[in-house]
Design a protein around this motif. Structure first.
Motif, short mmCIF file in Angstrom:
data_model
loop_
_atom_site.label_atom_id
_atom_site.label_comp_id
_atom_site.label_asym_id
_atom_site.label_seq_id
_atom_site.Cartn_x
_atom_site.Cartn_y
_atom_site.Cartn_z
N PHE A 139 -40.82 18.51 38.85
CA PHE A 139 -41.56 17.88 39.56
C PHE A 139 -42.83 17.33 38.82
N ARG A 140 -43.25 17.92 37.82
CA ARG A 140 -44.50 17.62 37.16
C ARG A 140 -45.74 17.61 38.02
N ARG A 141 -45.81 18.73 38.68
CA ARG A 141 -46.74 18.84 39.75
C ARG A 141 -47.14 20.35 39.50
N ARG B 165 -55.65 17.31 46.15
CA ARG B 165 -55.68 15.63 46.36
C ARG B 165 -57.08 15.40 45.73
N GLU B 166 -58.32 16.14 46.24
CA GLU B 166 -59.61 15.74 45.77
C GLU B 166 -59.78 15.94 44.46
N ARG B 167 -59.07 16.64 43.47
CA ARG B 167 -59.16 17.01 42.26
C ARG B 167 -58.25 15.78 41.67
N LEU B 168 -57.11 15.61 42.19
CA LEU B 168 -55.90 15.02 41.19
C LEU B 168 -55.46 13.80 41.76
N GLY B 169 -56.20 13.28 42.82
CA GLY B 169 -55.56 12.23 43.37
C GLY B 169 -54.20 12.22 43.97
N ASP B 170 -53.57 11.22 44.08
CA ASP B 170 -52.12 11.36 44.60
C ASP B 170 -51.02 11.30 43.48
N GLU B 171 -51.64 11.13 42.30
CA GLU B 171 -50.63 10.96 40.98
C GLU B 171 -51.08 11.95 40.08
N PRO B 172 -50.74 13.20 40.00
CA PRO B 172 -51.37 14.15 39.26
C PRO B 172 -51.17 13.86 37.63
N ASP B 173 -51.92 14.58 36.91
CA ASP B 173 -51.71 14.34 35.34
C ASP B 173 -50.13 14.80 34.93
N GLY B 174 -49.59 15.87 35.70
CA GLY B 174 -48.29 16.46 35.65
C GLY B 174 -47.19 15.07 35.64
N GLU B 175 -47.68 13.91 36.15
CA GLU B 175 -46.91 12.96 36.01
C GLU B 175 -46.50 12.17 34.48
#
Length: 581
Positions: free
Chosen positions: A384-386, A458-468
């Motif tokens: 899931f790249r999260r 969410r505060e650190r990554l937003g809704d689209e984490p770098d794992g995406e």
């Protein structure tokens, strides 16, 4: 493997610094190294002579003095390790190294995760007292064992702590603490695994004994480099960043294995995994030897793994490795069941929220096995790249979690933020480092923990984490789909965490495809820019996710590897992502 919206692909860019790499370096390697921040020949220097001096590692002089004094006095030494591969290799290294320097009775003790949990706890000290040690040496643990060290001191047992995990607010009252995360900012090897820290402590102890004229013809000075295969395995298995120092240690260990000088235990583990020691690379350690070693700590007792590494002969090592192989098969079965259940849960949640998957996944199932949640978390992270935190039942209403992160999110810092925001009322215990961590809480606190975890993430990554994001090294040149290039890339590492194996993206036409091993897609592909070229490819665990047919055009993210079948080598693509174009 796939995502309905597809991944974002970003290409690594070369460093801006001037290029001082050797002129003889092939162009493809020059580009790959520069994209990983390597711009000088020194950064590729992996000789033992270029190891940084131990002097900048805080606490190492006191640790070496304490251990040397204990060795010369014939004191009873007890090595207390951890139940993962880093802990097992650290324990075996410490036992072998201390014995080789003439230490008297040297024993080891590793907590069973199902009875004692992690590290030097007061309960484990009670067991240790039965061995009557004069000194406890912790390896790959101890930095948070304040109560355990205090209990040992109350029992008259000295403690030297060697660890690499991040410290808490207060340090244990040990005689010496060696941890590159503690007061060692000028030390180049700050990302050492536990086994790397242990190796440095042994080097310093040997130097102290040499200064005391301890070694002679009857007690020769040992060559500690003989144990670098253990250091390599533990370093790769713990997924610590492969900075120059860790690459040096891993490469030195790999060279010993390739030259036929591996310990019988590592040789047996590689044999069980079907990997040829003469061709071994870091991937073979991480995905071949390490899972079998870890199986002991996940499902049984890590003592079996340590005995494999300590085995003095091939027959004993193979017998132990055979038992580990059976445990690993059981682990794979459990993992598949747990992973399938977790994927179903995530997909159900995604449907309920109309595709709004949170930036971090937090899962618990009362049927799950606590020894396997770590590897399931890792598999879910890749799928899931999260980042993922997965929990399984513990004792007395507790649940035990294992966390895996993605680039851009420091997992231990995230857990610390959750703990702070909850006023310390939810998380009972936690520890770890940037990419992996463990924690314990009461089962009735799971939902409250999950809500805070998602909020902080969410505060650190937003809704689209770098794992995406899939980071690649661009399009592989059409004339590079060769065995020569595959071999060049295979041995140009060692590759690993924060020094990633080369990965490329391109468009292909499917010439053929079939399912193998029930879950994997075996393909024949032609690169878009080289339609007359046909190359084999395999996409692991993709059979249920991707529907493609012969003649279809697909986009793939892949690694170029060597496939050996019946003694014949050929280039093969290992496909990390596959989707219709």
């Amino acid at each position: 493997m796939t995502d309905a919206s597809g991944p974002r692909i970003r290409q690594r860019q070369p460093a801006d610094a001037a290029d001082h790499l050797p002129e003889s370096l092939p162009a493809i390697l020059r580009d790959l190294y520069r994209a990983r921040g390597v711009t000088s020949a020194q950064a590729l220097e992996y000789g033992l002579g270029s190891m940084p001096s131990p002097g900048a590692l805080a606490g190492i002089d006191e640790a070496a003095r304490t251990l040397a004094t204990a060795i010369m006095a014939g004191h009873r030494l007890l090595v207390v390790g951890d139940f993962d591969a880093d802990g097992a290799t650290s324990t075996a290294l410490a036992v072998k190294g201390l014995r080789s320097m003439g230490a008297g009775p040297v024993d080891y003790l590793v907590p069973n995760r199902f009875e004692f949990g992690y590290g030097l706890s007061p309960e484990l000290v009670a067991v240790a007292r039965e061995r009557r040690p004069d000194l406890i040496l912790t390896v790959d643990n101890g930095i948070s064992a304040n109560e355990g060290v205090e209990a040992a001191g109350a029992a008259g047992i000295d403690v030297v702590v060697t660890d690499h995990h991040l410290p808490g607010e207060t340090l244990p009252s040990a005689l010496a603490i060696v941890n590159p995360q503690v007061a060692s900012n000028t030390f180049e090897g700050r990302h050492l695994a536990g086994v790397g820290v242990c190796f440095y402590v042994l080097l310093a102890t040997r130097a102290r004994l040499r200064a005391e004229a301890w070694f002679d013809d009857q007690r020769p000075e040992p060559n500690l480099a003989e144990h670098l295969d253990l250091v390599a395995l533990g370093t790769v298995a713990d997924v610590v960043p492969l900075d120059r120092v860790n690459r040096l240690l891993v490469e030195q260990g790999l060279r010993r294995i390739r030259s036929g000088r591996a310990t019988p235990g590592i040789q047996a583990l590689l044999d069980a995994a079907g990997r040829e020691p003469a061709r071994v690379n870091a991937t073979d350690l991480g995905f071949g030897a390490a899972p079998r070693l870890n199986a002991a700590g996940r499902l049984d007792d890590m003592s079996l793994g340590i005995e494999t590494l300590l085995a003095a002969d091939t027959a004993t090592a193979q017998q132990c490795a055979g038992r580990l192989e059976r445990l690993n098969r059981e682990r794979r079965h459990l993992e598949r069941e747990m992973r399938d259940a977790a994927v179903a849960d995530v997909e159900a949640e995604s449907l309920e929220t109309q595709g709004d998957v949170p930036p971090i996944l937090c899962l618990f199932d009362p049927r799950w096995h606590q020894g396997v949640v770590g590897i399931v978390a890792s598999r879910l992270k890749d799928r899931f790249r999260r980042p993922v935190v997965a929990f399984a039942p513990g004792e007395a209403g507790e649940i035990k979690g294992s966390a895996r992160s993605v680039p851009g999110l420091h997992m231990r810092d995230l857990l610390d933020a959750v703990n702070t925001r909850s006023g310390g009322r939810i998380v009972q215990r936690f520890g770890g480092h940037a990419m992996a961590a463990g924690l314990t809480l009461q089962g009735d606190q799971f939902q409250a923990f999950k809500a805070l975890l998602v909020e902080c993430a969410r505060e650190r990554l937003g809704d689209e984490p770098d794992g995406e994001v899939f980071w690649t090294d661009g399009v592989l040149p059409a004339d590079a789909y060769t065995l020569e290039t595959a071999s060049l890339l295979r041995y140009a590492g060692p590759w690993g965490a924060e020094f990633p194996e080369p990965r490329f993206h391109d468009r292909f036409r499917v010439q053929n495809q079939r399912v193998v091993g029930e879950h994997h897609l075996k393909l024949s592909l032609s690169p878009w820019e080289a339609p007359s070229t046909v190359i084999d490819a395999i996409a692991f665990n993709a059979a249920a996710d991707v529907e493609i047919g012969r003649g279809q055009v697909v986009d793939a993210i892949f690694r170029l590897e060597i496939n050996r079948y019946r003694g014949v080598d050929s280039p093969q693509l290992i496909v990390d992502h596959l989707a219709p174009a």
